[in-house]
Design a protein around this motif. Structure first.
Motif, PDB file in Angstrom:
ATOM      1  N   ARG A   1      16.368   8.655 -20.585  1.00 51.39           N
ATOM      2  CA  ARG A   1      15.777   7.689 -19.661  1.00 51.39           C
ATOM      3  C   ARG A   1      14.354   7.451 -20.118  1.00 51.39           C
ATOM      4  NH1 ARG A   1      12.766   9.146 -14.669  1.00 51.39           N
ATOM      5  NH2 ARG A   1      12.724   7.409 -13.199  1.00 51.39           N
ATOM      6  N   PHE A  18      18.051   3.307 -20.445  1.00 48.39           N
ATOM      7  CA  PHE A  18      18.906   4.487 -20.544  1.00 48.39           C
ATOM      8  C   PHE A  18      19.865   4.337 -21.718  1.00 48.39           C
ATOM      9  CE2 PHE A  18      18.063   6.076 -16.220  1.00 48.39           C
ATOM     10  CZ  PHE A  18      17.614   4.925 -15.595  1.00 48.39           C
ATOM     11  N   SER A  23      19.373  -0.195  -6.798  1.00 53.18           N
ATOM     12  CA  SER A  23      20.653   0.476  -6.875  1.00 53.18           C
ATOM     13  C   SER A  23      21.353   0.251  -8.193  1.00 53.18           C
ATOM     14  CB  SER A  23      21.561  -0.035  -5.753  1.00 53.18           C
ATOM     15  OG  SER A  23      21.799  -1.417  -5.909  1.00 53.18           O
ATOM     16  N   TYR A  51      26.763   0.734  -3.677  1.00 57.73           N
ATOM     17  CA  TYR A  51      25.720   1.753  -3.713  1.00 57.73           C
ATOM     18  C   TYR A  51      25.474   2.274  -2.300  1.00 57.73           C
ATOM     19  CZ  TYR A  51      20.655   2.824  -3.219  1.00 57.73           C
ATOM     20  OH  TYR A  51      19.436   3.365  -2.899  1.00 57.73           O
ATOM     21  N   TYR A  59      31.505   2.553  -9.694  1.00 54.23           N
ATOM     22  CA  TYR A  59      31.660   1.567 -10.754  1.00 54.23           C
ATOM     23  C   TYR A  59      33.150   1.490 -11.113  1.00 54.23           C
ATOM     24  CZ  TYR A  59      26.618   1.946 -11.760  1.00 54.23           C
ATOM     25  OH  TYR A  59      25.238   1.943 -11.682  1.00 54.23           O
ATOM     26  N   GLY A 114      15.744  -0.738 -12.480  1.00 56.89           N
ATOM     27  CA  GLY A 114      14.452  -0.552 -11.848  1.00 56.89           C
ATOM     28  C   GLY A 114      13.575  -1.771 -11.888  1.00 56.89           C
ATOM     29  N   GLY A 115      12.435  -1.671 -11.205  1.00 57.19           N
ATOM     30  CA  GLY A 115      11.488  -2.773 -11.181  1.00 57.19           C
ATOM     31  C   GLY A 115      11.612  -3.583  -9.913  1.00 57.19           C
ATOM     32  N   PRO A 116      10.550  -4.259  -9.508  1.00 57.91           N
ATOM     33  CA  PRO A 116      10.520  -4.964  -8.227  1.00 57.91           C
ATOM     34  C   PRO A 116      11.434  -6.178  -8.161  1.00 57.91           C
ATOM     35  CG  PRO A 116       8.496  -5.361  -9.471  1.00 57.91           C
ATOM     36  CD  PRO A 116       9.249  -4.298 -10.197  1.00 57.91           C
ATOM     37  N   PHE A 166      29.587  -2.688 -11.594  1.00 64.47           N
ATOM     38  CA  PHE A 166      29.047  -2.093 -10.371  1.00 64.47           C
ATOM     39  C   PHE A 166      29.873  -2.540  -9.167  1.00 64.47           C
ATOM     40  CE2 PHE A 166      25.973  -0.592  -7.379  1.00 64.47           C
ATOM     41  CZ  PHE A 166      25.879  -1.556  -6.396  1.00 64.47           C
ATOM     42  N   HIS A 183      15.815   6.724  -4.651  1.00 58.57           N
ATOM     43  CA  HIS A 183      14.928   5.853  -5.415  1.00 58.57           C
ATOM     44  C   HIS A 183      13.598   5.684  -4.712  1.00 58.57           C
ATOM     45  CE1 HIS A 183      18.133   4.624  -8.034  1.00 58.57           C
ATOM     46  NE2 HIS A 183      18.894   4.364  -7.008  1.00 58.57           N
ATOM     47  N   GLY A 195      10.749   0.564  -6.873  1.00 62.09           N
ATOM     48  CA  GLY A 195      10.635   0.179  -8.278  1.00 62.09           C
ATOM     49  C   GLY A 195      10.962   1.271  -9.262  1.00 62.09           C
ATOM     50  N   VAL A 196      11.450   2.393  -8.771  1.00 62.73           N
ATOM     51  CA  VAL A 196      11.777   3.509  -9.671  1.00 62.73           C
ATOM     52  C   VAL A 196      13.287   3.618  -9.777  1.00 62.73           C
ATOM     53  CG1 VAL A 196      11.654   5.997 -10.043  1.00 62.73           C
ATOM     54  CG2 VAL A 196       9.684   4.757  -9.101  1.00 62.73           C
ATOM     55  N   GLN A 197      13.790   3.674 -10.968  1.00 67.10           N
ATOM     56  CA  GLN A 197      15.226   3.841 -11.184  1.00 67.10           C
ATOM     57  C   GLN A 197      15.497   5.272 -11.618  1.00 67.10           C
ATOM     58  OE1 GLN A 197      17.854   1.329 -10.833  1.00 67.10           O
ATOM     59  NE2 GLN A 197      18.832   3.324 -10.766  1.00 67.10           N
ATOM     60  N   GLU A 198      16.110   6.023 -10.743  1.00 61.99           N
ATOM     61  CA  GLU A 198      16.450   7.396 -11.081  1.00 61.99           C
ATOM     62  C   GLU A 198      17.678   7.425 -11.995  1.00 61.99           C
ATOM     63  OE1 GLU A 198      13.304   9.176  -8.957  1.00 61.99           O
ATOM     64  OE2 GLU A 198      14.717   9.964 -10.443  1.00 61.99           O
ATOM     65  N   THR A 199      17.809   8.499 -12.713  1.00 59.28           N
ATOM     66  CA  THR A 199      18.964   8.651 -13.592  1.00 59.28           C
ATOM     67  C   THR A 199      20.221   8.854 -12.770  1.00 59.28           C
ATOM     68  OG1 THR A 199      17.624   9.587 -15.348  1.00 59.28           O
ATOM     69  CG2 THR A 199      19.993  10.052 -15.412  1.00 59.28           C
ATOM     70  N   GLN A 200      21.262   8.140 -13.115  1.00 54.61           N
ATOM     71  CA  GLN A 200      22.560   8.303 -12.470  1.00 54.61           C
ATOM     72  C   GLN A 200      23.414   9.241 -13.321  1.00 54.61           C
ATOM     73  OE1 GLN A 200      24.342   4.508 -11.508  1.00 54.61           O
ATOM     74  NE2 GLN A 200      22.430   3.707 -10.665  1.00 54.61           N
ATOM     75  N   TYR A 201      24.001  10.212 -12.670  1.00 52.31           N
ATOM     76  CA  TYR A 201      24.877  11.177 -13.331  1.00 52.31           C
ATOM     77  C   TYR A 201      26.304  10.884 -12.891  1.00 52.31           C
ATOM     78  CZ  TYR A 201      20.581  13.540 -14.522  1.00 52.31           C
ATOM     79  OH  TYR A 201      19.330  13.833 -15.021  1.00 52.31           O
ATOM     80  N   TYR A 244      23.707   6.186 -22.568  1.00 53.75           N
ATOM     81  CA  TYR A 244      24.778   7.085 -22.173  1.00 53.75           C
ATOM     82  C   TYR A 244      25.805   7.144 -23.295  1.00 53.75           C
ATOM     83  CZ  TYR A 244      23.345   7.028 -17.221  1.00 53.75           C
ATOM     84  OH  TYR A 244      22.665   7.171 -16.033  1.00 53.75           O
ATOM     85  N   TYR A 271      13.265   0.668 -16.477  1.00 51.55           N
ATOM     86  CA  TYR A 271      13.749   1.902 -17.091  1.00 51.55           C
ATOM     87  C   TYR A 271      14.916   1.579 -18.008  1.00 51.55           C
ATOM     88  CZ  TYR A 271      10.916   4.229 -13.606  1.00 51.55           C
ATOM     89  OH  TYR A 271       9.867   4.658 -12.836  1.00 51.55           O
ATOM     90  N   SER A 306      27.450  -5.609  -3.143  1.00 52.67           N
ATOM     91  CA  SER A 306      27.639  -6.898  -3.800  1.00 52.67           C
ATOM     92  C   SER A 306      28.732  -6.901  -4.867  1.00 52.67           C
ATOM     93  CB  SER A 306      26.330  -7.364  -4.430  1.00 52.67           C
ATOM     94  OG  SER A 306      25.896  -6.432  -5.413  1.00 52.67           O
ATOM     95  N   TYR A 320      26.974   5.937  -6.171  1.00 52.78           N
ATOM     96  CA  TYR A 320      27.395   4.637  -6.701  1.00 52.78           C
ATOM     97  C   TYR A 320      28.859   4.699  -7.117  1.00 52.78           C
ATOM     98  CZ  TYR A 320      22.410   5.177  -7.689  1.00 52.78           C
ATOM     99  OH  TYR A 320      21.078   5.473  -7.596  1.00 52.78           O
ATOM    100  N   ASP A 372      23.913  -2.086  -0.688  1.00 54.86           N
ATOM    101  CA  ASP A 372      24.350  -3.021  -1.716  1.00 54.86           C
ATOM    102  C   ASP A 372      25.848  -2.892  -1.920  1.00 54.86           C
ATOM    103  OD1 ASP A 372      23.087  -3.890  -5.051  1.00 54.86           O
ATOM    104  OD2 ASP A 372      24.769  -4.669  -3.887  1.00 54.86           O
TER     105      ASP A 372
END
Lengths: 117, 117
Positions: free
Chosen positions: A50, A35, A103, B48, B35, A96-98, B45, B98, B101-107, A37, A33, B58, B33, B56
């Motif tokens: 997105r 983005f 996060s 999370y 940052y 995103g992605g495997p 980052f 999430h 493999g899907v990245q949701e939009t972070q607000y 901002y 994905y 890290s 999250y 996470d």
């Protein structure tokens, strides 16, 4: 590893000019994905768009348009007929992605856009 | 609907003191999250949360940094024995949970500007 490069550190244009902000990304994921901002002087990050990696259609929203090119790993952002209120730092981001942590969104270093009246 | 809120908006502290920064996510967002953005820099980052757990951590720069989230809602980022290099804007973001493999939009929230003297 995932990486986002915004090579343009600063851009300054005169109001009403069109301006394109470049974004190049690196990932080994096939699903990811992208983005954009906007961070105006007030400091708050505002979500703009997105895009899923499977959707290569360009998108237009008012004066804003985005050009997604998987062949060149780019997701460029164009502002048409720029206005002073467009002055901000713009961040491109990848997530995103495997192979990536769900996060994390990896942000580019940002492009500072100044629109002169 | 209310966006992400953070408090305080500004914090000035003396070196060696502890500080707590608070984040209240968008209602219904289970992911949260933190940052950090140093002056003129991109986003770094930190941590999370999914619900109350932190899969996470890290990005936490040292063991002086910790965060918790209670009730799947409000989160607190604590910096112990602050140092001058901790001076930055601390941004909180939230998103829907999430999928694989899907990245949701972070607000993002407006941030807390921390200055360590």
């Amino acid at each position: 590893a995932q990486k986002v490069t915004q090579a343009q550190t600063e851009i300054s244009v005169v109001e009403k000019e069109d301006v394109t902000l470049d974004c190049v990304y690196e990932t080994r994921d096939t699903t990811y994905y992208l983005f954009w901002y906007k961070q105006p002087p007030s400091g708050e990050l505002v979500f703009l768009i997105r895009r899923n990696s499977f959707d290569e259609q360009n998108e237009i929203s008012g004066r804003y348009s985005w050009n997604f090119q998987k062949s060149t790993s780019s997701f460029n952002f164009t502002i048409t007929a720029s206005q002073v209120v467009d002055s901000a730092v713009y961040f491109c981001a990848l997530g995103g992605g495997p192979y990536s942590s769900a996060s994390k969104i990896i942000f580019g270093s940002g492009t500072r856009l100044s629109i002169r009246p | 609907g209310a966006g992400v809120s953070q408090s305080p908006s500004n914090k000035v502290t003396e070196k060696g003191k502890d500080v707590e920064l608070r984040c209240d996510p968008i209602s219904g967002h289970t992911a949260l999250y933190w940052y950090r953005q140093s002056l003129g820099q991109g986003l770094e980052f930190l941590i999370y949360f999914q619900g109350n757990s932190a899969p996470d951590k890290s990005g936490l720069p040292s063991d002086r940094f910790s965060a918790e989230r209670t009730g799947g809602s409000v989160s607190t980022l604590t910096i112990q024995r602050t140092q001058q290099e901790d001076s930055a804007v601390y941004l909180c973001a939230s998103s829907l949970a999430h999928g694989t493999g899907v990245q949701e939009t972070q607000y993002f929230g407006p941030g807390t500007r921390l200055l360590v003297l």
